[in-house]
Design an enzyme around this catalytic site. Structure first.
Site, PDB file in Angstrom:
ATOM      1  N   ARG A 168       0.797  -1.208  -0.011  1.00 25.08           N
ATOM      2  CA  ARG A 168      -0.118  -0.012  -0.196  1.00 25.08           C
ATOM      3  C   ARG A 168       0.882   1.225  -0.056  1.00 25.08           C
ATOM      4  O   ARG A 168       0.590   2.168  -0.639  1.00 25.08           O
ATOM      5  CB  ARG A 168      -1.021  -0.005   1.248  1.00 25.08           C
ATOM      6  CG  ARG A 168      -1.978  -0.873   1.067  1.00 25.08           C
ATOM      7  CD  ARG A 168      -2.518  -1.401   2.576  1.00 25.08           C
ATOM      8  NE  ARG A 168      -2.946  -0.062   3.268  1.00 25.08           N
ATOM      9  CZ  ARG A 168      -3.014   0.082   4.567  1.00 25.08           C
ATOM     10  NH1 ARG A 168      -2.739  -0.681   5.319  1.00 25.08           N
ATOM     11  NH2 ARG A 168      -3.402   1.295   4.943  1.00 25.08           N
ATOM     12  N   LYS A 187      -3.138  -6.226  14.511  1.00 23.78           N
ATOM     13  CA  LYS A 187      -2.039  -6.565  15.123  1.00 23.78           C
ATOM     14  C   LYS A 187      -2.354  -6.594  16.695  1.00 23.78           C
ATOM     15  O   LYS A 187      -1.437  -7.044  17.661  1.00 23.78           O
ATOM     16  CB  LYS A 187      -1.165  -5.322  14.898  1.00 23.78           C
ATOM     17  CG  LYS A 187      -0.346  -5.673  13.712  1.00 23.78           C
ATOM     18  CD  LYS A 187       0.570  -4.414  13.070  1.00 23.78           C
ATOM     19  CE  LYS A 187      -0.335  -3.317  12.620  1.00 23.78           C
ATOM     20  NZ  LYS A 187       0.336  -2.312  11.985  1.00 23.78           N
TER      21      LYS A 187
HETATM   22  N1  URA Z   1      -0.717   2.204  11.008  1.00 25.84           N
HETATM   23  C1  URA Z   1      -0.971   0.829  10.825  1.00 25.84           C
HETATM   24  O1  URA Z   1      -0.518   0.027  11.715  1.00 25.84           O
HETATM   25  N2  URA Z   1      -1.516   0.501   9.668  1.00 25.84           N
HETATM   26  C2  URA Z   1      -2.104   0.990   8.538  1.00 25.84           C
HETATM   27  O2  URA Z   1      -2.613   0.653   7.774  1.00 25.84           O
HETATM   28  C3  URA Z   1      -1.735   2.606   8.948  1.00 25.84           C
HETATM   29  C4  URA Z   1      -1.195   3.116   9.941  1.00 25.84           C
END
Ligand code: URA
Ligand code: CA
Length: 433
Positions: A168, A187
């Site tokens: 991305r 996460k």
């Molecule tokens: N922080 C993240 O952990 N993921 C993203 O997609 C954008 C910012």
């Protein structure tokens, strides 16, 4: 199933099925789906958005792409906190020992900094001897004993996110709310959180520059939390100027110690009490946010929070004496004051540019492989809304080199003094559903 059909379905505004989402994530991580197809899909998601069902499924599929941390051997509700990032963001250093001091287990996995956003681990490592290399067993054992431990990123958590985020980043689809929300939430959940307190920052130093986008991101993450059974709340905060007064690793440790002693900057103190009271509430240690806040205030006043900080530092190899003698921390060779050019009220301290100035002094990394200078950074003597006399010090540059002309020029361009200016509101709103 064919990837091209999934791409065209999303391109035309359709809702992807759970099977299609899992097919994509699994195939991409396995290397069966090429980058060009993955980037076509992320761009289609950028333009067409996703429904709550799709985002929850995407989050689950990302979690399933790798290992997960099992924190069940730790007694109590494990509440994690995540910030979407900021400048001079000293929050975790204060918040973690503060909530641990009232009995909330803090099992924190943290990262290193990149760009103008500092990392909690870099800040902690400015304390000589402090380390975050713990085995999972040691980590769990410390949290059970002391209620607090911080560990670096371990294992192979959410490999789908590592691969997708990198893609991305180079294909123009970072700024997509469903993709950001699933990235962050996957996460946190993979790291073992039972409940999550999110700080979504807004303003120049934030990922989400506008408040409207910050609210949309926060609401999306709170709904994902509900879908996947992890209670989640979000606090929308101001990051138009740096948080607190210190920007830089050891400087922020010193600021955290001051705050734990009850004499920190007002904004940092308010933020940790707001986030902390929500963590205490979610952990089931108080009946209301107001009661939780009183518990935390009394821990600051009694010195209990500072005692917890010392115990935490000692248990991870650092010298707890640093809490009484912050001069033990690394110090820069030069302190250079930046005087105000006129009398008035500070109207602007552009957060990301001040972060960049600290980075130029060595306080942050320009690349993942770079190193940081613990000692350098910036201390804001005046913040937005405060009066200043011409010639008075606006800020102090802590530098290891004498010539800081380019830093000074950058700061000059990003600080404004005017006749009038208001203090920005720190806590914009709290989103619970
Ligand atoms: N922080 C993240 O952990 N993921 C993203 O997609 C954008 C910012
Ligand atoms: Ca700070």
């Amino acid at each position: 199933m064919r990837m091209v059909d999934i791409i065209t379905k999303k391109r035309d505004g359709g809702e992807l099925s759970p099977e299609e989402i899992r097919f994509f994530i699994h195939g991409y991580v396995q290397g069966e789906i090429p980058d060009y197809q993955a980037s076509a899909l992320t761009m289609a998601i950028y333009f067409q958005d996703m429904t709550d069902r799709e985002i929850a499924e995407l989050t689950r599929a990302m979690i399933a792409s790798g290992e997960t941390v099992d924190l069940s051997p730790i007694a109590g509700v494990k509440v994690d906190k995540h910030s979407t990032g900021g400048v001079g963001d000293t929050t975790t250093l204060v918040l973690a020992p503060l909530v641990a001091s009232v009995g909330v287990p803090v099992a924190k996995m943290s990262g290193r900094g990149l760009g103008f956003t500092g990392g909690t681990i870099d800040k902690l490592e400015s304390i000589a001897g402090f380390h975050v290399e713990l085995s999972t067993d040691q980590f769990i054992d410390r949290v059970n004993r002391n209620k607090i431990a911080v560990i670096g990123q371990t294992g192979d958590l959410v490999p789908a996110d590592k691969k997708l985020y990198a893609l991305r980043d180079v294909t123009g689809s970072v700024e997509s709310i469903p993709l950001i929300a699933s990235s962050i939430m996957s996460k946190k959940i993979a790291a073992g959180a039972d409940a999550i307190v999110l700080e979504v920052t807004t303003g120049a130093g934030a990922f989400m520059k506008s408040e409207q986008d910050a609210i949309r991101l926060a609401e999306t993450m709170v709904r994902i939390g509900r879908h996947v059974g992890r209670e989640t709340i979000a606090v929308i905060t101001d990051m138009s100027q740096p948080l607190g007064r210190a920007v830089g690793n050891a400087l922020e440790v010193r600021e955290a110690i001051d705050t734990l002693k009850g004499r920190g900057p007002a904004d940092l103190t308010e933020l940790v009490l707001t986030l902390g009271s929500r963590m205490v509430l979610l952990a089931g240690k108080a009946a209301s946010a107001a009661e939780a806040r009183r518990m935390l205030e009394s821990s600051l006043e009694s010195g209990q929070a500072l005692v917890k900080f010392k115990q935490f530092v000692e248990s991870q190899g650092g010298d707890p004496g640093v809490a009484d003698r912050p001069d033990m921390l690394p110090q820069a060779k030069y302190r250079i004051d930046l005087p105000a050019k006129r009398t008035g009220v500070v109207a602007r301290l552009v957060a990301d540019k001040i972060g960049l100035a600290a980075m130029l002094l060595g306080a942050g990394r320009a690349t993942k492989e770079g190193s940081v200078n613990f000692a350098t950074g910036i201390v804001l003597n005046k913040k937005v809304g405060e009066r200043v006399e011409a010639g008075e010090s606006l800020l102090t540059i802590h530098s290891d080199r004498e010539n800081v002309d380019e830093v000074r020029a950058l700061l000059d361009q990003n600080i404004a003094i005017e006749e009038h200016a208001e203090k920005p509101k720190l806590i914009h709103s709290i989103i619970t559903e």
